[in-house]
Design a protein around this motif. Structure first.
Motif, PDB file in Angstrom:
ATOM      1  N   SER A  13       0.839  -1.213   0.000  1.00 17.54           N
ATOM      2  CA  SER A  13       0.000   0.000   0.000  1.00 17.54           C
ATOM      3  C   SER A  13       0.866   1.251   0.000  1.00 17.54           C
ATOM      4  CB  SER A  13      -0.909  -0.005   1.230  1.00 17.54           C
ATOM      5  OG  SER A  13      -1.819  -1.089   1.161  1.00 17.54           O
ATOM      6  N   GLN A  14       1.939   1.225   0.796  1.00 23.11           N
ATOM      7  CA  GLN A  14       2.852   2.357   0.840  1.00 23.11           C
ATOM      8  C   GLN A  14       3.509   2.570  -0.518  1.00 23.11           C
ATOM      9  OE1 GLN A  14       3.527   4.606   3.399  1.00 23.11           O
ATOM     10  NE2 GLN A  14       4.546   5.626   1.686  1.00 23.11           N
ATOM     11  N   LEU A  15       3.892   1.474  -1.162  1.00 22.41           N
ATOM     12  CA  LEU A  15       4.524   1.573  -2.474  1.00 22.41           C
ATOM     13  C   LEU A  15       3.543   2.133  -3.502  1.00 22.41           C
ATOM     14  CD1 LEU A  15       6.889   1.094  -4.381  1.00 22.41           C
ATOM     15  CD2 LEU A  15       6.151  -1.301  -4.599  1.00 22.41           C
ATOM     16  N   LEU A  16       2.288   1.671  -3.447  1.00 20.59           N
ATOM     17  CA  LEU A  16       1.277   2.174  -4.389  1.00 20.59           C
ATOM     18  C   LEU A  16       1.068   3.684  -4.227  1.00 20.59           C
ATOM     19  CD1 LEU A  16      -1.419  -0.663  -4.330  1.00 20.59           C
ATOM     20  CD2 LEU A  16      -0.067   0.087  -6.308  1.00 20.59           C
ATOM     21  N   ASN A  17       1.076   4.151  -2.999  1.00 18.48           N
ATOM     22  CA  ASN A  17       0.949   5.594  -2.751  1.00 18.48           C
ATOM     23  C   ASN A  17       2.103   6.365  -3.388  1.00 18.48           C
ATOM     24  OD1 ASN A  17      -1.412   5.322  -1.280  1.00 18.48           O
ATOM     25  ND2 ASN A  17      -0.348   5.132   0.686  1.00 18.48           N
ATOM     26  N   ASP A  18       3.300   5.782  -3.294  1.00 20.77           N
ATOM     27  CA  ASP A  18       4.484   6.438  -3.864  1.00 20.77           C
ATOM     28  C   ASP A  18       4.470   6.415  -5.390  1.00 20.77           C
ATOM     29  OD1 ASP A  18       5.335   6.839  -1.282  1.00 20.77           O
ATOM     30  OD2 ASP A  18       6.684   5.117  -1.255  1.00 20.77           O
ATOM     31  N   LEU A  19       3.734   5.462  -5.981  1.00 19.67           N
ATOM     32  CA  LEU A  19       3.717   5.320  -7.437  1.00 19.67           C
ATOM     33  C   LEU A  19       2.817   6.335  -8.137  1.00 19.67           C
ATOM     34  CD1 LEU A  19       3.660   1.419  -7.828  1.00 19.67           C
ATOM     35  CD2 LEU A  19       5.612   2.953  -8.087  1.00 19.67           C
ATOM     36  N   PHE A  20       1.981   7.043  -7.356  1.00 14.99           N
ATOM     37  CA  PHE A  20       1.059   8.009  -7.984  1.00 14.99           C
ATOM     38  C   PHE A  20       1.786   9.142  -8.691  1.00 14.99           C
ATOM     39  CE2 PHE A  20      -2.304   6.467  -4.894  1.00 14.99           C
ATOM     40  CZ  PHE A  20      -3.047   5.855  -5.895  1.00 14.99           C
ATOM     41  N   VAL A  21       3.044   9.374  -8.363  1.00 15.32           N
ATOM     42  CA  VAL A  21       3.800  10.465  -9.003  1.00 15.32           C
ATOM     43  C   VAL A  21       4.177  10.109 -10.442  1.00 15.32           C
ATOM     44  CG1 VAL A  21       4.716  11.266  -6.796  1.00 15.32           C
ATOM     45  CG2 VAL A  21       6.026   9.621  -8.147  1.00 15.32           C
ATOM     46  N   PHE A  22       4.023   8.825 -10.806  1.00 14.29           N
ATOM     47  CA  PHE A  22       4.377   8.394 -12.159  1.00 14.29           C
ATOM     48  C   PHE A  22       3.116   8.305 -13.016  1.00 14.29           C
ATOM     49  CE2 PHE A  22       7.493   6.469  -9.280  1.00 14.29           C
ATOM     50  CZ  PHE A  22       8.675   6.960  -9.827  1.00 14.29           C
ATOM     51  N   ASP A  23       3.194   8.848 -14.193  1.00 19.57           N
ATOM     52  CA  ASP A  23       2.055   8.789 -15.114  1.00 19.57           C
ATOM     53  C   ASP A  23       2.124   7.499 -15.923  1.00 19.57           C
ATOM     54  OD1 ASP A  23      -0.187   9.420 -16.542  1.00 19.57           O
ATOM     55  OD2 ASP A  23       0.867  10.763 -17.947  1.00 19.57           O
ATOM     56  N   LEU A  24       2.064   6.377 -15.194  1.00 17.32           N
ATOM     57  CA  LEU A  24       2.186   5.056 -15.810  1.00 17.32           C
ATOM     58  C   LEU A  24       1.163   4.109 -15.191  1.00 17.32           C
ATOM     59  CD1 LEU A  24       6.089   4.671 -15.725  1.00 17.32           C
ATOM     60  CD2 LEU A  24       4.691   5.075 -17.776  1.00 17.32           C
ATOM     61  N   PRO A  25       0.666   3.125 -15.966  1.00 17.06           N
ATOM     62  CA  PRO A  25      -0.301   2.148 -15.427  1.00 17.06           C
ATOM     63  C   PRO A  25       0.422   1.067 -14.605  1.00 17.06           C
ATOM     64  CG  PRO A  25       0.123   1.670 -17.733  1.00 17.06           C
ATOM     65  CD  PRO A  25       0.886   2.915 -17.421  1.00 17.06           C
ATOM     66  N   LEU A  26       0.839   1.413 -13.388  1.00 13.49           N
ATOM     67  CA  LEU A  26       1.608   0.503 -12.553  1.00 13.49           C
ATOM     68  C   LEU A  26       0.706  -0.225 -11.561  1.00 13.49           C
ATOM     69  CD1 LEU A  26       4.633   2.870 -11.765  1.00 13.49           C
ATOM     70  CD2 LEU A  26       4.561   1.020 -13.455  1.00 13.49           C
ATOM     71  N   MET A  27       1.127  -1.441 -11.196  1.00 12.10           N
ATOM     72  CA  MET A  27       0.409  -2.216 -10.188  1.00 12.10           C
ATOM     73  C   MET A  27       1.427  -2.996  -9.356  1.00 12.10           C
ATOM     74  SD  MET A  27      -1.096  -5.537 -12.223  1.00 12.10           S
ATOM     75  CE  MET A  27      -1.422  -6.352 -10.681  1.00 12.10           C
ATOM     76  N   VAL A  28       0.990  -3.457  -8.209  1.00  7.77           N
ATOM     77  CA  VAL A  28       1.840  -4.263  -7.330  1.00  7.77           C
ATOM     78  C   VAL A  28       1.084  -5.536  -6.982  1.00  7.77           C
ATOM     79  CG1 VAL A  28       3.002  -4.388  -5.104  1.00  7.77           C
ATOM     80  CG2 VAL A  28       2.979  -2.231  -6.362  1.00  7.77           C
ATOM     81  N   GLU A  29       1.731  -6.662  -7.161  1.00 11.71           N
ATOM     82  CA  GLU A  29       1.112  -7.939  -6.838  1.00 11.71           C
ATOM     83  C   GLU A  29       1.472  -8.357  -5.415  1.00 11.71           C
ATOM     84  OE1 GLU A  29       2.108 -10.949  -9.634  1.00 11.71           O
ATOM     85  OE2 GLU A  29       1.010 -10.022 -11.291  1.00 11.71           O
ATOM     86  N   ILE A  30       0.539  -9.037  -4.747  1.00 18.43           N
ATOM     87  CA  ILE A  30       0.807  -9.593  -3.425  1.00 18.43           C
ATOM     88  C   ILE A  30       1.519 -10.939  -3.618  1.00 18.43           C
ATOM     89  CG2 ILE A  30      -0.196 -10.425  -1.268  1.00 18.43           C
ATOM     90  CD1 ILE A  30      -0.506  -7.456  -1.666  1.00 18.43           C
ATOM     91  N   PRO A  31       2.753 -11.063  -3.130  1.00 19.63           N
ATOM     92  CA  PRO A  31       3.472 -12.326  -3.328  1.00 19.63           C
ATOM     93  C   PRO A  31       2.877 -13.450  -2.476  1.00 19.63           C
ATOM     94  CG  PRO A  31       4.723 -10.860  -1.906  1.00 19.63           C
ATOM     95  CD  PRO A  31       3.549 -10.068  -2.393  1.00 19.63           C
TER      96      PRO A  31
END
Length: 221
Positions: free
Chosen positions: A103-121
Motif C-alpha cells: 500500500s505504501q509503495l502504491l501511494n508512492d507510485l502516484f507520481v508516475f504517469d504510468l499504469p503501474l500495479m503491485v502484486e501480493i506475493p
C-alpha cells in the motif's frame, strides 16, 4: 541398509550409528565413489532385508565437507518446510505486513504517469524474499557443518543415509566421537568414506569401523 562391493562381504549400515569405510586400495576407493554416485555399478545397495535398491533410493552422497554448501542443497527445502509448518494465523499475519508495504509503495507510485500495479506475493515468495537460510555465521567449523547436516535431515524427515567423503581430514578424534553421539540420538545412519593406507580404528573408536586394506582384504572392528 547394506553396501556390497563384488567379492567382499556386505557392509551393514546400522541406524543410530556412524559407519566408517576406510579404504587403502586406490581402485576400490574410486569404485566406491563412482558407484555411490551411480556412475558405475560397482556398489550394490540393499535394504536390511537385502532387497536391491538403487543407491539414490537409500542414501545421498554429499561429498567433501570443504565443498559441501548446505544452503545450496537445502535452502529451498528448508523454506518450504517453514511454510508448511506455519499456522494459518501466522501466514495471514505475514501477508498483512507485506500488504502494508505494498500500500505504501502504491501511494508512492502516484507520481508516475504510468499504469503501474503491485502484486501480493505468495507466502513462499515472501519467505524467499526475506532471505531465509541456514546461518553461515553459526556453521563455522567442520563439526558444526556435519552436525547441522544431520539436524536438517531430521527436521525435514529425510531418512536416506548421508555419505560424507574424507571427513577425517577436517574432524578431530573428539569431533568424531561427538558426531557419533549426535547420530545416536537420531534414527539415522551415516557413512564416512575415507582413504588411508593404514588401519585407523582407534580414530573411529565409537563408530562401526570397516577397513579395506591395500591387498583387498576387508576388516571389521
Amino acid at each position: 541398509m547394506n553396501l556390497t562391493y563384488y567379492s567382499l562381504k556386505p557392509i551393514s549400515i546400522k541406524r543410530k550409528c556412524l559407519t566408517v569405510i576406510d579404504i587403502g586400495n586406490v581402485k576400490v576407493y574410486w569404485d566406491f565413489i563412482q558407484g555411490l554416485n551411480e556412475l558405475n555399478d560397482s556398489i550394490k545397495t540393499s535394504t536390511d532385508d537385502f532387497e536391491l535398491k538403487d543407491p539414490h533410493q537409500l542414501c545421498t552422497f554429499y561429498g567433501d565437507l570443504l565443498t559441501l554448501d548446505l544452503n545450496k542443497v537445502f535452502e529451498r527445502k528448508v523454506s518450504q518446510h517453514v511454510v508448511d509448518e506455519m499456522s494459518q494465523e501466522e501466514q495471514v499475519k505475514l501477508i498483512d505486513m507485506v500488504q502494508g508495504l505494498n500500500s505504501q509503495l502504491l501511494n508512492d507510485l502516484f507520481v508516475f504517469d504510468l499504469p503501474l500495479m503491485v502484486e501480493i506475493p505468495s507466502i513462499t515468495d515472501i519467505i524467499k524474499l526475506l532471505g531465509l537460510r541456514l546461518d553461515s555465521e553459526v556453521i563455522k567449523s567442520p563439526f558444526e557443518k556435519t552436525e547441522t547436516l544431520i539436524k536438517v535431515l531430521v527436521e525435514l524427515g529425510i531418512d536416506r543415509t548421508p555419505i560424507i567423503l574424507n571427513a577425517s581430514h577436517y574432524l578431530t578424534k573428539k569431533d568424531i566421537n561427538q558426531f557419533c553421539q549426535v547420530i545416536s540420538y537420531t534414527d539415522l545412519s551415516c557413512i564416512f568414506i575415507e582413504f588411508s593406507e593404514n588401519q585407523r580404528k582407534s580414530l573411529f573408536e565409537n563408530a562401526d569401523y570397516y577397513y579395506i586394506d591395500p591387498d583387498f582384504m576387508l576388516w571389521h572392528k
